[in-house]
Design an enzyme around this catalytic site. Structure first.
Site, PDB file in Angstrom:
ATOM      1  N   ARG A  17       0.861  -1.188   0.000  1.00 24.11           N
ATOM      2  CA  ARG A  17       0.000   0.000   0.000  1.00 24.11           C
ATOM      3  C   ARG A  17       0.886   1.222   0.000  1.00 24.11           C
ATOM      4  NH1 ARG A  17      -2.437   0.177   4.947  1.00 24.11           N
ATOM      5  NH2 ARG A  17      -1.186   2.006   5.333  1.00 24.11           N
TER       6      ARG A  17
ATOM      7  N   GLU B   3       4.783   6.916   2.510  1.00 29.48           N
ATOM      8  CA  GLU B   3       5.611   5.712   2.532  1.00 29.48           C
ATOM      9  C   GLU B   3       4.927   4.600   1.765  1.00 29.48           C
ATOM     10  OE1 GLU B   3       6.006   3.173   5.862  1.00 29.48           O
ATOM     11  OE2 GLU B   3       3.929   3.381   6.478  1.00 29.48           O
TER      12      GLU B   3
ATOM     13  N   ASN C 196       4.188   0.523   2.074  1.00 32.61           N
ATOM     14  CA  ASN C 196       4.210  -0.588   3.031  1.00 32.61           C
ATOM     15  C   ASN C 196       4.294  -1.897   2.261  1.00 32.61           C
ATOM     16  OD1 ASN C 196       3.199   1.014   5.585  1.00 32.61           O
ATOM     17  ND2 ASN C 196       1.930   1.649   3.864  1.00 32.61           N
TER      18      ASN C 196
ATOM     19  N   GLU D  87       8.068  -0.109  11.338  1.00 31.29           N
ATOM     20  CA  GLU D  87       6.740  -0.031  10.729  1.00 31.29           C
ATOM     21  C   GLU D  87       5.687  -0.115  11.819  1.00 31.29           C
ATOM     22  OE1 GLU D  87       6.470   0.394   7.489  1.00 31.29           O
ATOM     23  OE2 GLU D  87       8.625   0.206   7.250  1.00 31.29           O
ATOM     24  N   GLY D  88       4.485   0.273  11.450  1.00 30.78           N
ATOM     25  CA  GLY D  88       3.356  -0.010  12.337  1.00 30.78           C
ATOM     26  C   GLY D  88       2.963   1.127  13.254  1.00 30.78           C
TER      27      GLY D  88
ATOM     28  N   ARG E 222      -7.509   7.254   5.343  1.00 23.22           N
ATOM     29  CA  ARG E 222      -7.520   7.470   6.794  1.00 23.22           C
ATOM     30  C   ARG E 222      -7.534   8.971   7.044  1.00 23.22           C
ATOM     31  NH1 ARG E 222      -2.264   4.283   8.177  1.00 23.22           N
ATOM     32  NH2 ARG E 222      -1.848   5.179   6.128  1.00 23.22           N
TER      33      ARG E 222
HETATM   34  P1  ADP Z   1       4.676   3.885   9.859  1.00 19.41           P
HETATM   35  O1  ADP Z   1       5.534   2.865   9.236  1.00 19.41           O
HETATM   36  O2  ADP Z   1       4.799   3.961  11.326  1.00 19.41           O
HETATM   37  O3  ADP Z   1       3.242   3.795   9.376  1.00 19.41           O
HETATM   38  P2  ADP Z   1       4.804   6.369   8.346  1.00 19.41           P
HETATM   39  O4  ADP Z   1       5.976   6.817   7.580  1.00 19.41           O
HETATM   40  O5  ADP Z   1       3.633   5.908   7.540  1.00 19.41           O
HETATM   41  O6  ADP Z   1       5.279   5.264   9.373  1.00 19.41           O
HETATM   42  O7  ADP Z   1       4.351   7.527   9.311  1.00 19.41           O
HETATM   43  C1  ADP Z   1       3.264   7.430  10.188  1.00 19.41           C
HETATM   44  C2  ADP Z   1       2.309   8.594   9.984  1.00 19.41           C
HETATM   45  O8  ADP Z   1       2.996   9.830  10.191  1.00 19.41           O
HETATM   46  C3  ADP Z   1       1.753   8.681   8.579  1.00 19.41           C
HETATM   47  O9  ADP Z   1       0.590   7.895   8.454  1.00 19.41           O
HETATM   48  C4  ADP Z   1       1.503  10.164   8.411  1.00 19.41           C
HETATM   49  O10 ADP Z   1       0.239  10.511   8.950  1.00 19.41           O
HETATM   50  C5  ADP Z   1       2.591  10.803   9.254  1.00 19.41           C
HETATM   51  N1  ADP Z   1       3.748  11.161   8.397  1.00 19.41           N
HETATM   52  C6  ADP Z   1       4.793  10.371   8.073  1.00 19.41           C
HETATM   53  N2  ADP Z   1       5.656  11.003   7.253  1.00 19.41           N
HETATM   54  C7  ADP Z   1       5.144  12.235   7.055  1.00 19.41           C
HETATM   55  C8  ADP Z   1       5.565  13.378   6.306  1.00 19.41           C
HETATM   56  N3  ADP Z   1       6.700  13.377   5.620  1.00 19.41           N
HETATM   57  N4  ADP Z   1       4.781  14.464   6.342  1.00 19.41           N
HETATM   58  C9  ADP Z   1       3.620  14.498   7.047  1.00 19.41           C
HETATM   59  N5  ADP Z   1       3.180  13.455   7.776  1.00 19.41           N
HETATM   60  C10 ADP Z   1       3.928  12.334   7.787  1.00 19.41           C
HETATM   61 MG    MG Z   2       2.485   4.211   7.555  1.00 16.12          MG
END
Ligand code: ADP
Ligand code: MG
Length: 456
Positions: free
Chosen positions: A105, A125, A127, A349-350, A429
Site C-alpha cells: 500500500r 511511505e 508498506n 513499521e506499524g 484514513r
Molecule cells: P509507519 O511505518 O509507522 O506507518 P509512516 O511513515 O507511515 O510510518 O508515518 C506514520 C504517519 O505519520 C503517517 O501515516 C503520516 O500521517 C505521518 N507522516 C509520516 N511522514 C510524514 C511526512 N513526511 N509528512 C507528514 N506526515 C507524515
Molecule cells: Mg504508515
C-alpha cells in the site's frame, strides 16, 4: 452535508452489522473509527495515483531481487540497528521459490505547493509488509455507498474493493504453487486488535475460492509447522502462501521460538508476502535512497521517472547536504534549526516510531553518530486540511482534518517477471489536523472513503 436525524446512529449500527469492528485495549468489541462522509478527490489526482501503482509494484519487485543494492544501502544500518541485522540474517542463501506475491500500500498526502494552484499527491511511505485494512476499507466504502443511496445524496462515490482483488491474487498465487491440500498461512501477532480485518480476508478466500486459512503466531509456526522436502507443512495442509500480518517489528521476532518460526517460513518453498528482500525493499532507508533519480532510474522506466519523482518530497541521510537560504548545511543541522519542516524516521513499521517537529532536536542531540545510519530525515508534507466528522467509540466530533490516501498494489511475479500487476483500490484514513501519527487501531485516524469531486 445535511443528514437525516438518525444518520449517526444508523452509521454506527451499519458498522456493527457489517463487521467494521476491532478490539479496544480492554479486549471489548468496538466499531472501528470512521468518518461520516467521504473525502473528495479530483479525477486528475486519482488517475495519477492509480497509474503509478503498477510502476511502484514493478519497482519493488526489482529492488527486492537486487540483493547487492539492498546490502550496499542497508549494511551500515544493520551495524547499528539489530532488527535490520536480524532481517538480513534471516534471508536464505538460495531462493527455492521463484514466485513472488507483493501486497503493498502506497500512502499519499495531498498537499498544495506554495507556487502552484492544484493539489499534488505526495508519498508518505510504501508498506510492503502487513499493508492492512483491505477488508475494513471495502466495508467503509460500502457503508458510505449504502447510506448515501438511502439519504439520496448524489455524490459519485469511488468503487472500492481491495478485499476481492487481494483474495483473487492470493488464490492465483496458490494455483501457481501446484500442489494439492494447500492453504494460506496467515502469520499474526498474539493479541492483535485488528483481527477482523484479517478474518475478513480469511473468510472471503474461503467463500470465493474454497481455500482455507491457518492463522498462527510465529511461535505457533515453530511449534506446529514442519519442513518436509522444502515445503512448510501445517497439518493437514501445505502453506502455499504465507501472508504476514506480523513480523514487522522487533518484538515479533524477540523470542527464539518466534525467530525459528520466521526462519522456517523463509527457508521453505511457501510464497512469502513478503519475503525478506521485499520487506527490506519497503524500509524507510531504501525509500530514502530511491528519492535519488540516479538510483530510481535503475528500477523505473525512463518514461515514468518524472511522474514517480514528482510524488516524492526530500528525504535525506542525517549527514547529507541540503541547500537552504543560508547556504549548504547538513540535513541534521537544518532539522535542528527548522524541525517543523521534518519527520525523523527509524527503520520501523506499524506506527508510533517516528519523531516529529519540536521533538526532533532533543532526539537528534541524544543520538550517537554511530546511530545516524539507522534514521532518515523526511520533509514534512503540509497536507491540505478539510472539515470532517469523526466517529470514535460511538461519539461524533466535527473537526479540521487531513486525509491520507493509500493505493493498494498487487503484483505476482515469477523469477522477477511480472505475471499480474494492478492497482487494487484504496484506503483513506482521516485524522485531526493537529495529530502527526496516522494509525487507525492506535486511535489516531478514522477510516474513510472517496468521492469524485466534480469541480476540482
Ligand atoms: P509507519 O511505518 O509507522 O506507518 P509512516 O511513515 O507511515 O510510518 O508515518 C506514520 C504517519 O505519520 C503517517 O501515516 C503520516 O500521517 C505521518 N507522516 C509520516 N511522514 C510524514 C511526512 N513526511 N509528512 C507528514 N506526515 C507524515
Ligand atoms: Mg504508515
Amino acid at each position: 452535508m445535511v443528514y437525516s436525524k438518525n444518520y449517526l446512529q444508523e452509521a454506527i449500527d451499519y458498522a456493527y452489522t457489517n463487521g467494521m469492528v476491532k478490539y479496544n485495549s480492554g479486549r471489548a468489541l468496538i466499531h472501528a473509527p470512521f468518518i461520516l462522509s467521504p473525502y473528495g478527490v479530483s479525477q486528475g489526482l486519482l488517475q495519477k495515483m492509480i497509474a503509478l501503482t503498477p510502476r511502484f509494484n514493478q519497482m519493488l519487485i526489482k529492488v527486492a531481487n537486487d540483493r547487492e543494492f539492498l546490502k550496499h544501502h542497508l549494511e551500515p544500518v544493520a551495524k547499528t540497528d539489530p532488527f535490520i541485522e536480524t532481517l538480513f540474517s534471516l534471508q536464505s542463501k538460495e531462493n527455492t521459490q521463484p514466485l513472488q506475491l507483493l501486497i503493498n500500500r502506497n500512502d499519499y498526502l495531498l498537499s498544495l505547493p506554495q507556487d502552484k494552484l492544484s493539489l499534488e499527491a505526495k508519498q508518505v511511505e510504501i508498506n510492503t509488509i502487513s499493508a492492512s485494512f483491505p477488508f475494513l476499507a471495502t466495508r467503509v466504502h460500502q457503508m458510505h455507498q449504502d447510506l448515501y443511496y438511502k439519504e439520496k445524496i448524489g455524490h459519485q462515490l469511488l468503487l472500492n474493493n481491495p478485499l476481492k482483488e487481494l483474495v483473487d491474487n492470493i488464490a492465483e498465487a496458490i494455483r501457481h504453487y501446484h500442489h494439492p491440500d494447500t492453504c494460506l498461512l496467515m502469520v499474526v501477532q498474539p493479541h492483535d486488535k485488528n483481527v477482523f480485518d484479517q478474518r475478513g480476508i480469511e473468510y472471503a478466500l474461503l467463500k470465493s475460492h474454497g481455500i482455507p486459512t491457518i492463522r498462527l503466531t510465529l511461535e505457533e509456526v515453530a511449534d506446529y509447522g514442519k519442513l518436509k522436502e522444502g515445503h512448510l507443512k501445517i497439518k493437514p495442509y501445505l502453506a502455499a502462501v504465507t501472508y504476514f500480518r506480523a513480523a514487522y517489528n522487533p518484538e515479533d521476532l524477540e523470542s527464539s521460538l518466534a525467530f525459528k518460526g520466521r526462519q522456517m517460513i523463509e527457508s521453505s518453498s511457501s510464497i512469502k508476502v513478503p519475503d525478506i528482500g521485499m520487506q527490506l525493499a519497503g524500509s524507510k532507508k531504501i525509500q530514502q535512497v530511491l528519492t535519488n533519480p540516479d538510483q530510481l532510474s535503475r528500477y523505473v522506466p525512463a518514461k515514468v521517472l518524472q511522474d514517480v519523482l514528482s510524488t516524492f518530497v526530500g528525504q535525506y541521510q542525517l549527514e547529507d547536504p541540503v541547500k537552504t537560504a543560508d547556504g549548504e548545511v547538513t540535513a541534521m543541522e537544518h532539522a535542528l534549526k527548522v524541525p517543523e519542516r521534518y519527520v525523523l524516521k527509524p527503520q520501523r513499521e506499524g506506527g508510533g516510531n517516528n519523531v516529529y517537529g519540536q521533538q526532533i532536536p532533543e532526539f537528534l542531540k541524544a543520538l550517537a553518530p554511530s546511530q545516524y545510519p539507522a534514521y532518515i530525515l523526511m520533509e514534512y508534507i503540509p497536507a491540505m486540511e478539510h472539515k470532517a466528522t469523526l466517529v470514535v467509540e460511538e461519539h461524533s466530533t466535527e473537526t479540521q482534518c487531513v486525509s491520507e490516501i493509500g493505493r493498494y498494489g498487487l503484483c505476482l511475479a515469477e523469477r522477477g517477471l511480472v505475471l499480474r500487476n494492478e492497482d487494487a483500490g484504496y484506503l483513506v484514513r482521516t485524522k485531526a489536523a493537529h495529530l502527526h501519527e496516522g494509525g487507525v487501531c492506535a486511535g489516531y485516524a478514522c477510516l474513510n472513503s472517496l468521492f469524485l469531486e466534480t469541480n476540482p
